[in-house]
Motif scaffolding. Sequence first.
Motif, PDB file in Angstrom:
ATOM      1  N   ILE A 108       0.834  -1.195   0.000  1.00 22.12           N
ATOM      2  CA  ILE A 108       0.000   0.000   0.000  1.00 22.12           C
ATOM      3  C   ILE A 108       0.876   1.256   0.000  1.00 22.12           C
ATOM      4  O   ILE A 108       0.542   2.261  -0.623  1.00 22.12           O
ATOM      5  CB  ILE A 108      -0.990  -0.038   1.186  1.00 22.12           C
ATOM      6  N   VAL A 141       7.345  -2.704 -13.084  1.00 25.17           N
ATOM      7  CA  VAL A 141       8.786  -2.917 -13.250  1.00 25.17           C
ATOM      8  C   VAL A 141       9.494  -2.645 -11.929  1.00 25.17           C
ATOM      9  O   VAL A 141      10.390  -3.382 -11.521  1.00 25.17           O
ATOM     10  CB  VAL A 141       9.352  -2.018 -14.373  1.00 25.17           C
ATOM     11  N   THR A 199       4.638 -13.816 -12.688  1.00 28.95           N
ATOM     12  CA  THR A 199       3.550 -14.195 -11.790  1.00 28.95           C
ATOM     13  C   THR A 199       3.234 -13.063 -10.804  1.00 28.95           C
ATOM     14  O   THR A 199       2.067 -12.828 -10.495  1.00 28.95           O
ATOM     15  CB  THR A 199       3.875 -15.474 -10.995  1.00 28.95           C
ATOM     16  N   LEU A 202       1.172 -10.556 -12.687  1.00 31.71           N
ATOM     17  CA  LEU A 202      -0.181 -11.081 -12.906  1.00 31.71           C
ATOM     18  C   LEU A 202      -1.028 -10.950 -11.658  1.00 31.71           C
ATOM     19  O   LEU A 202      -2.204 -10.638 -11.708  1.00 31.71           O
ATOM     20  CB  LEU A 202      -0.130 -12.581 -13.234  1.00 31.71           C
ATOM     21  N   ASP A 203      -0.399 -11.215 -10.506  1.00 28.29           N
ATOM     22  CA  ASP A 203      -1.116 -11.370  -9.262  1.00 28.29           C
ATOM     23  C   ASP A 203      -1.360 -10.057  -8.533  1.00 28.29           C
ATOM     24  O   ASP A 203      -2.205  -9.980  -7.657  1.00 28.29           O
ATOM     25  CB  ASP A 203      -0.313 -12.315  -8.353  1.00 28.29           C
ATOM     26  N   ASP A 204      -0.587  -9.027  -8.894  1.00 31.95           N
ATOM     27  CA  ASP A 204      -0.620  -7.822  -8.076  1.00 31.95           C
ATOM     28  C   ASP A 204      -1.963  -7.110  -8.132  1.00 31.95           C
ATOM     29  O   ASP A 204      -2.499  -6.827  -9.196  1.00 31.95           O
ATOM     30  CB  ASP A 204       0.461  -6.844  -8.514  1.00 31.95           C
ATOM     31  N   PHE A 205      -2.488  -6.804  -6.957  1.00 33.08           N
ATOM     32  CA  PHE A 205      -3.689  -5.978  -6.924  1.00 33.08           C
ATOM     33  C   PHE A 205      -3.422  -4.607  -6.321  1.00 33.08           C
ATOM     34  O   PHE A 205      -3.733  -3.581  -6.920  1.00 33.08           O
ATOM     35  CB  PHE A 205      -4.815  -6.677  -6.156  1.00 33.08           C
ATOM     36  N   VAL A 206      -2.806  -4.583  -5.128  1.00 36.43           N
ATOM     37  CA  VAL A 206      -2.756  -3.340  -4.354  1.00 36.43           C
ATOM     38  C   VAL A 206      -2.037  -2.219  -5.111  1.00 36.43           C
ATOM     39  O   VAL A 206      -2.564  -1.112  -5.261  1.00 36.43           O
ATOM     40  CB  VAL A 206      -2.095  -3.584  -2.978  1.00 36.43           C
ATOM     41  N   TYR A 209      -3.940  -1.142  -8.121  1.00 35.32           N
ATOM     42  CA  TYR A 209      -5.143  -0.410  -7.743  1.00 35.32           C
ATOM     43  C   TYR A 209      -4.865   1.085  -7.623  1.00 35.32           C
ATOM     44  O   TYR A 209      -5.667   1.909  -8.040  1.00 35.32           O
ATOM     45  CB  TYR A 209      -5.655  -0.977  -6.422  1.00 35.32           C
ATOM     46  N   PHE A 210      -3.705   1.425  -7.051  1.00 37.90           N
ATOM     47  CA  PHE A 210      -3.401   2.832  -6.846  1.00 37.90           C
ATOM     48  C   PHE A 210      -2.809   3.504  -8.084  1.00 37.90           C
ATOM     49  O   PHE A 210      -2.867   4.716  -8.207  1.00 37.90           O
ATOM     50  CB  PHE A 210      -2.441   3.004  -5.659  1.00 37.90           C
ATOM     51  N   SER A 212      -3.431   2.557 -11.418  1.00 42.29           N
ATOM     52  CA  SER A 212      -4.115   2.364 -12.693  1.00 42.29           C
ATOM     53  C   SER A 212      -5.023   3.543 -13.002  1.00 42.29           C
ATOM     54  O   SER A 212      -5.593   4.152 -12.105  1.00 42.29           O
ATOM     55  CB  SER A 212      -4.950   1.092 -12.655  1.00 42.29           C
ATOM     56  N   PRO A 220      -6.902  -8.494 -11.653  1.00 43.81           N
ATOM     57  CA  PRO A 220      -7.190  -8.332 -10.225  1.00 43.81           C
ATOM     58  C   PRO A 220      -8.090  -7.125  -9.943  1.00 43.81           C
ATOM     59  O   PRO A 220      -8.972  -7.199  -9.079  1.00 43.81           O
ATOM     60  CB  PRO A 220      -5.802  -8.117  -9.608  1.00 43.81           C
ATOM     61  N   ILE A 223     -11.503  -8.210 -10.808  1.00 46.33           N
ATOM     62  CA  ILE A 223     -12.038  -9.082  -9.757  1.00 46.33           C
ATOM     63  C   ILE A 223     -12.505  -8.247  -8.573  1.00 46.33           C
ATOM     64  O   ILE A 223     -13.572  -8.484  -8.011  1.00 46.33           O
ATOM     65  CB  ILE A 223     -10.971 -10.114  -9.306  1.00 46.33           C
ATOM     66  N   TYR A 224     -11.702  -7.241  -8.232  1.00 48.88           N
ATOM     67  CA  TYR A 224     -12.071  -6.350  -7.126  1.00 48.88           C
ATOM     68  C   TYR A 224     -13.421  -5.699  -7.405  1.00 48.88           C
ATOM     69  O   TYR A 224     -14.306  -5.677  -6.556  1.00 48.88           O
ATOM     70  CB  TYR A 224     -10.991  -5.295  -6.950  1.00 48.88           C
TER      71      TYR A 224
ATOM     72  N   ASN B 125      -4.802 -15.323  -6.464  1.00 48.56           N
ATOM     73  CA  ASN B 125      -4.943 -13.935  -6.052  1.00 48.56           C
ATOM     74  C   ASN B 125      -5.600 -13.826  -4.677  1.00 48.56           C
ATOM     75  O   ASN B 125      -6.561 -14.523  -4.382  1.00 48.56           O
ATOM     76  CB  ASN B 125      -5.765 -13.185  -7.081  1.00 48.56           C
ATOM     77  N   LEU B 127      -7.443 -11.682  -3.430  1.00 46.51           N
ATOM     78  CA  LEU B 127      -8.847 -11.267  -3.494  1.00 46.51           C
ATOM     79  C   LEU B 127      -9.749 -12.497  -3.597  1.00 46.51           C
ATOM     80  O   LEU B 127     -10.771 -12.604  -2.916  1.00 46.51           O
ATOM     81  CB  LEU B 127      -9.085 -10.380  -4.721  1.00 46.51           C
ATOM     82  N   TYR B 255      -7.951   7.845  -0.167  1.00 48.84           N
ATOM     83  CA  TYR B 255      -7.550   7.891  -1.585  1.00 48.84           C
ATOM     84  C   TYR B 255      -8.794   7.966  -2.463  1.00 48.84           C
ATOM     85  O   TYR B 255      -8.868   8.787  -3.378  1.00 48.84           O
ATOM     86  CB  TYR B 255      -6.711   6.653  -1.924  1.00 48.84           C
TER      87      TYR B 255
END
Lengths: 278, 293
Positions: A108, A141, A199, A202-206, A209-210, A212, A220, A223-224, B125, B127, B255
């Motif tokens: 975060i 990256v 991987t 692919l898997d990263d959400f947090v 999320y901030f 994008s 992800p 999915i959220y 994931n 989630l 945020y």
Amino acid sequence: MKLSSKIYSGIIFGFLFAPIAVLLIFSFNDAKSLSVFSDFSFKWYVELFRDRNTLTAVKNTLVLAASATAVSTVMGTLAAVGINKLRSRWYRTAMNTVTDIPMTNPDIITGISLMLMFVFVGRLFGAATSLNFVTMLIAHVTFCTPYVILQVLPKLQQMDKSLPEAAMDLGCTPFRAFLKVELPEIMPGIITGAIMAFTLSLDDFVISYFTSGTGFETLPIRIYAMTKKTVTPKMYALATIIFFVTLTLLLVSNVVDNDDRRKLKEKKKEKNKRRTNG
Amino acid sequence: MKKLTAKTPSTYRTALTPYSVWSLLFVIVPLIFIAFYAFTDDNFTFTTDNITRFFTAKSNIVGEDGTSEEVRTYILIFMRSLKLAVISTAVCLVLGYPIAYIMARAKERTQKTMVTLIMIPMWMNFLIRTYAWMTLLQDTGIINGLLAKVGLGPVHVIGTETAVILGMVYDYFPYMVLPIYSILAKLDVRLLEAARDLGCGSVSVLRRVVFPLSMPGVISGITMVLIPSISTFYISQKLGNGKFFLIGDAIEGQYVANNLHFAAAIAFILMVILLSLMALVKYVSARYVYGGE
């Protein structure tokens, strides 16, 4: 293994796999219910492949992961080669610290920090929205590269240092020696690093999320958004597919790793043989 | 020899340059931006209001018996995050240490399979994993369905702190097991044999030899579970029905509401606290675990 150990392992693995098993089973449920299994069907898979937004998100995720993997693998490998030869202690400590930061900082914090910078710089240039594919790529990256370095660096340190020197004595330029001798030696590390980067991305959400923008949705994030409303087993079908894809990747990286270890063992054996013969 | 000397640092420094520049721009500078936003207002003039707001903002909590109580909002949220994270970490350690030990003592092939098995859920994931628990734990969910069949009353878990802890333990369990396992797997078996020869019972061997030697793994396991669980959002939103707002939820909430400066302030405070926590762990482990070296 003792019986008590077996029972304990059974309970732990049961705990770890029960939710996943439920996902897999209920993705084939004909009814919408997530607690009563009525009939076997591929209905939700069919519906999943009709869902435009999800398919776009899959495409976006793959494009992003592939780009992030390419950039971080090249940059990370070069960095590892450089760090391995660093003489200055100060520089080395600085590089190690900077590599540690994205791995130990909570996601975060990494996400928020990058977002603040992008927003600020975007404002300077008067852009209305400053978050887009490029900002996400930069973010991915940034958190992938340390893992590539961490995989490649040990391989460089394990390598026989006289090998590239021998190549150069035999007339190779340093660059050619790197390509012909060092690169093949550290290849398993590079491949494992690249798979890890892929991987992770692919898997990263947090962090995604901030960083994008509104126009670029990865899986992800999709999915959220889906779990904010009531979920249909469509998401379970998606989870099942993701599960098998990542499982395959994991098995492939295991095979690469095993291969590498076998080669190391053979080399050691040869060395011992030579020693006993000589 | 001429070529060898020509190959020294300059080429290697060039190889390192892209990463050095990248890290400076996208790791160091963004962290400075957190501090910058935390200490400025919307016009980017210096202020400590955001930081003071964290410590002084108050709100009323209405208890179950109808009495209302005034609390410091963010202090309460932070203490709750800390409490849930510490409990989850402790549960992970208590459940994870035995499995790491069992793995380390198993045959080589079994070890490899078990490591892969521990890692597989990690690649789902979080989630989805969290959502799966949400459906499992529902009052009308599978677990309650099974319990009803055996004749046991429905348990109400969803929306309680227990559910949030369960979600954290499930999501971060592998991060505890793998570091401990990797230390235990390298443990010199001769040390255990020596202890036994010198008259140690098996509990004694565990307590006086195995556990102290595995401390580095335990410490990295603790940090690897504590940091994500203290800063998580989403888990509490889904499994706690939004009743247990955590520090990560607070940052995300600010945020979403576009209060970037206050979001930065909370992130800044979290970062400072985590850094001091890490320093403390390092100090304590160096002083008391490795015999003051």
